[in-house]
Design a protein around this motif. Structure first.
Motif, PDB file in Angstrom:
ATOM      1  N   UNK A  88       0.836  -1.197   0.000  1.00 14.16           N
ATOM      2  CA  UNK A  88       0.000   0.000   0.000  1.00 14.16           C
ATOM      3  C   UNK A  88       0.871   1.248   0.000  1.00 14.16           C
ATOM      4  N   UNK A  89       0.548   2.172  -0.884  1.00 18.81           N
ATOM      5  CA  UNK A  89       1.157   3.508  -0.850  1.00 18.81           C
ATOM      6  C   UNK A  89       0.306   4.360   0.083  1.00 18.81           C
ATOM      7  N   UNK A  90       0.957   4.984   1.050  1.00 20.07           N
ATOM      8  CA  UNK A  90       0.243   5.738   2.071  1.00 20.07           C
ATOM      9  C   UNK A  90       0.600   7.218   2.017  1.00 20.07           C
ATOM     10  N   UNK A  91      -0.334   8.028   2.433  1.00 16.01           N
ATOM     11  CA  UNK A  91      -0.147   9.474   2.389  1.00 16.01           C
ATOM     12  C   UNK A  91       0.828   9.945   3.453  1.00 16.01           C
TER      13      UNK A  91
ATOM     14  N   UNK B 165      -2.236  11.514  -9.687  1.00 13.32           N
ATOM     15  CA  UNK B 165      -1.479  10.301  -9.365  1.00 13.32           C
ATOM     16  C   UNK B 165      -0.952   9.722 -10.673  1.00 13.32           C
ATOM     17  N   UNK B 166       0.373   9.619 -10.784  1.00 10.08           N
ATOM     18  CA  UNK B 166       1.007   9.073 -11.983  1.00 10.08           C
ATOM     19  C   UNK B 166       1.596   7.712 -11.639  1.00 10.08           C
ATOM     20  N   UNK B 167       1.064   6.663 -12.238  1.00  6.30           N
ATOM     21  CA  UNK B 167       1.499   5.297 -11.921  1.00  6.30           C
ATOM     22  C   UNK B 167       2.305   4.656 -13.052  1.00  6.30           C
ATOM     23  N   UNK B 168       2.621   5.405 -14.107  1.00  4.49           N
ATOM     24  CA  UNK B 168       3.257   4.808 -15.283  1.00  4.49           C
ATOM     25  C   UNK B 168       4.578   4.131 -14.947  1.00  4.49           C
ATOM     26  N   UNK B 169       5.418   4.776 -14.176  1.00  2.00           N
ATOM     27  CA  UNK B 169       6.729   4.201 -13.861  1.00  2.00           C
ATOM     28  C   UNK B 169       6.584   2.916 -13.054  1.00  2.00           C
TER      29      UNK B 169
ATOM     30  N   UNK C 175       4.064   8.629  -8.470  1.00  2.00           N
ATOM     31  CA  UNK C 175       4.216  10.078  -8.255  1.00  2.00           C
ATOM     32  C   UNK C 175       2.844  10.669  -7.929  1.00  2.00           C
ATOM     33  N   UNK C 176       2.697  11.131  -6.689  1.00  2.00           N
ATOM     34  CA  UNK C 176       1.428  11.732  -6.251  1.00  2.00           C
ATOM     35  C   UNK C 176       1.681  13.208  -5.964  1.00  2.00           C
TER      36      UNK C 176
END
Length: 793
Positions: free
Chosen positions: A39-42, A52-56, A122-123
């Motif tokens: 989980x990515x957390x704030x 929110x960029x999830x491409x990488x 990248x958020x």
């Protein structure tokens, strides 16, 4: 000990696997082709999500899926119901509302790749003002946290009250003495040995979803998953294996569970998610966080007449409390404690703040811990004000045996008790008069100027707990009534299998419930298997929390065993060619009244029930039975605790010298297990009183996200416990048991705090809030002048 024949201490059956390291926890489960989630957390407590960029992350060679709130929104899974009819974001879409809130979920080939890929997401955040003080959250200009709710312009959740306000106000207006004290029960964390986790495996061919999850409430989880995911409930199986402690932390459903399910649906493979310790401390359910103002009205000679309380309850960013629907503040009704009062009233206001969702039933029996702590601190404050001994003050005001069943001023009916006997026993074990004499001599030396060494304090608490959540006409969660099922099957060879709906988290269910069946049927506990933690194998029930295992599921076990016994009576009658009414029972066999030699054992009866024996018309064979137990009332265990501490006034360090605990939990099925439960709860109470705290800075950053910052008690901080017991059976429970799983956690914090503040009386210190760390104690001492005229006690 006053226990029925057949009950008694025996070694726990489950320990054979635990002490050999053969337990099976969620993280021990590995499935073919299993993937791993993270989980990515704030990092922010309050911020708007710009992008929110999830491409990488998606380009990582080992990543199989990256799930965001936008993806869940398209699947109509962005929000899920909480156990309090609120909603909670699975993955944040509009903004984050507490530090550590879930923002994205990565599924990868191994757990290391999943964690690494989080760094590639990248958020962009737009930070917003945070509010972490529940009182500040009620200000009109406070940042609105739940602006996702239509028309929501403040942080108010609910207002709830109990008792008779007018009658209480009238008593206060006439009172000779009124004492008032603001009391904080700070935010603490269950900190279980095993953190939360789940493995989801969705079979696209069969449509079957299997979830291994360390939950305390498998059946409730299954129903909620059906609500959230829209899957048929009979196609969902929850398996809860061994649990490394729960304490309420594992009652609710966390976003990581739902994300694991979605990850399995998306990838077509099993997905495991296990949080680390920092995630557990930062983002899973907390407890307490009650800002309380208590008032006592009394006479000058120490008769307590009324209690009045106002509370602000901090529930965090989402109202995730596991409380019965009708009681948003849980069982805080028992703030009247164990005392005979004319009137009482409390008012509780629930508030949103930028903290992780709180209010879990953490070993507190639905807010009983806060209630017990408040009244016991208030009684000591009254003793301080009157200059009287706190034990004598309690003894004067305790309920008497002849008053039971006792209707409390807030509408509860306490089932049974002999409170003065329990307090007298605790004082006798402690040598209370000798302790006070030792303390008086020490204070005389201080008054004479012989300052040095430590100061001794003696603290008392007396508590009444309300446990065994039910009856279902008054108590439900999400519309699910709080009743429990049990199924019992006796095989032809006389061996038995009991299936129960509650999930053990270390209490010894596999032993205790086998003992109940053994007592009812005369089968050896070794020949009884107890099955739990698998929704495909067990009857429906609301799970384990609020110390409801023995009061509800234990009662169900006794009832279902008695059903089997009555069925065996009919079979025995056919075997002996007599009317079943002519048979009498002795443990393990039915025999002909007046002719004890003519009888059949339960093993013989079981074999006959499966044979060609001709039974009366309409009577089925086999020795199987089921039941659903709906408790007629809560049960009310109670106890008297005495703590002795030594406080170093130079450093503020507190050492717990002795702790005496006298508990009355009704009939004790296995006294050894009861004592083990009490030992753990006492250590828990010392931790909360002296060291445990989840704190936040003004920006909402969690300051207790590791065991370097969130301190837990060890054997070094705990004395050798001195235990005593009285036994007052519950009149409405089938075996008279009341439950004990949370009692020590309820009663011990107040005893420790009262002891520390008793030690600080020469300094004029009337109250200080938990945790009483050395720094907090030292500050309390520095804030008040030394007093030499204070009455001892």
């Amino acid at each position: 000990m006053e226990t029925p024949m057949g009950y008694g201490s025996m070694r726990r059956k489950e320990d054979a696997r635990f002490i050999r390291g053969r337990g099976t926890y969620v993280d021990d489960v590995t499935l073919p082709g299993m993937l791993y989630g993270a989980v990515l957390r704030s990092p922010f407590a309050h911020a708007r999500i710009v992008s929110i960029d999830t491409k990488a992350a998606e380009a990582h060679p080992k990543v199989r899926a990256v799930i965001t709130g936008a993806i869940l929104d398209g699947l109509k899974l962005a929000w899920m119901p909480t156990l309090s009819y609120d909603t909670q974001a699975v993955l944040a879409t509009d903004k984050v509302r507490f530090q550590g809130q879930e923002v994205a979920f990565v599924v990868a080939e191994d757990r290391y790749a999943a964690r690494d890929a989080l760094e590639l997401i990248d958020v962009e955040y737009e930070p917003l003002p945070a509010v972490v003080d529940a009182r500040r959250a009620l200000d009109p200009d406070a940042p609105v946290i739940r602006d996702d709710k239509d028309g929501k312009t403040d942080n108010h959740i609910f207002d709830w009250s109990s008792g008779d306000k007018d009658a209480t106000d009238r008593v206060f207006s006439e009172a000779e003495v009124v004492v008032t004290q603001d009391v904080l029960y700070p935010r603490v964390h269950p900190a279980p040995l095993e953190t939360c986790g789940a493995i989801a495996d969705f079979d696209k061919v069969t449509g079957k979803l299997t979830i291994w999850c360390n939950t305390q409430a498998p059946h409730a989880h299954r129903t909620v998953y059906a609500m959230v995911a829209g899957l048929p409930e009979h196609k969902i199986r929850i398996i809860s294996p061994d649990i490394g402690g729960g304490f309420g932390n594992k009652v609710g459903i966390y976003p990581g569970y739902v994300c694991a399910v979605v990850g399995s649906i998306v990838t077509g493979r099993p997905v495991k998610w296990m949080e680390d310790r920092s995630e557990n401390l930062m983002s899973t359910s907390f407890a307490r966080d009650y800002h309380m103002r208590g008032e006592i009205a009394a006479t000058r000679d120490g008769k307590i007449r009324a209690v009045r309380v106002s509370v602000i309850a901090d529930h965090g960013a989402f109202n995730g409390t596991a409380q019965p629907t009708k009681f948003p503040a849980g069982f805080f009704h028992v703030f009247t404690g164990s005392y005979d009062l004319e009137a009482a009233h409390c008012a509780v206001t629930g508030v949103y703040t930028n903290k992780a969702p709180g209010g879990v039933a953490y070993a507190c029996s639905f807010r009983v811990t806060e209630a017990a702590y408040l009244i016991e601190r208030m009684v000591d404050v009254l003793a301080y004000e009157l200059g009287t001994d706190p034990a004598a003050l309690r003894m004067r005001n305790l309920l008497r045996p002849e008053q039971f069943p006792y209707p409390s001023p807030t509408g509860w009916e306490y089932d049974s008790g002999d409170y003065p006997r329990a307090l007298a026993l605790a004082m006798d074990i402690a040598g209370y008069d000798d302790l006070r004499a030792e303390q008086a001599a020490q204070r005389e030396r201080w008054a004479a100027g012989e300052v040095g060494g430590t100061l001794m304090g003696v603290g008392i608490s007396f508590f009444t707990e309300a446990v065994g959540a039910g009856p279902r006409k008054h108590m439900d969660i999400l519309g699910l009534g709080m009743a429990d099922g049990a199924e019992l099957r006796v095989h032809p060879t006389g061996k038995a299998v009991l299936r129960i709906s509650v999930q053990s988290q270390g209490q010894g269910h596999e032993t205790t419930y086998a003992q109940i069946v053994a007592e009812e049927l005369g089968i050896s506990p070794d020949d009884i298997e107890v099955v739990h933690g698998d929704t495909d194998q067990t009857p429906f029930g609301l799970g384990t929390y609020g110390s409801r295992s023995t009061p509800v599921s234990g009662a169900a076990t006794a009832v279902v065993a008695r059903k089997v016994r009555e069925r065996a009576r009919i079979v025995a009658g056919a075997m002996l060619e007599v009317s079943p009414e002519d048979l009498e029972w002795e443990k393990g066999r039915w025999f002909v009244r007046g002719d004890p030699d003519q009888g059949r054992t339960i093993t013989e009866i079981a074999l006959a029930a499966h044979s060609s024996l001709e039974l009366p018309e309409g009577v089925e064979g086999h020795l199987d039975a089921t039941t659903v137990y709906n408790p007629p009332n809560l049960t009310f265990p109670f106890g008297a605790y005495i703590c002795v501490v030594d406080v170093d006034p130079g450093t503020g360090r507190v050492k717990v010298r002795r702790f005496v605990a006298v508990d009355d939990c009704g009939v004790r099925i296995n006294p050894m297990i009861v004592e083990g439960q009490v030992h753990g709860g006492l250590a828990d109470g010392i931790g909360m009183a002296l060291m445990e705290l989840i704190a936040f800075d003004p920006d909402g950053n969690c300051l207790g996200a590791s065991f370097m910052d969130y301190l837990l008690p060890t054997s070094m901080e705990c004395p050798s416990w001195e235990l005593g017991a009285t036994v007052t059976p519950s009149p409405h429970h089938p075996i008279g048991a009341k439950g004990v799983g949370e009692s020590a956690t309820v009663g011990s914090p107040a005893a420790v705090v009262n002891a520390v503040l008793d030690a600080l009386k020469p300094f004029g210190v009337r109250h200080a809030d938990m945790p009483l760390t050395p720094a907090a104690v030292w500050r309390a001492i520095q804030g008040a002048p030394l007093r030499t005229d204070l009455a001892i006690g």
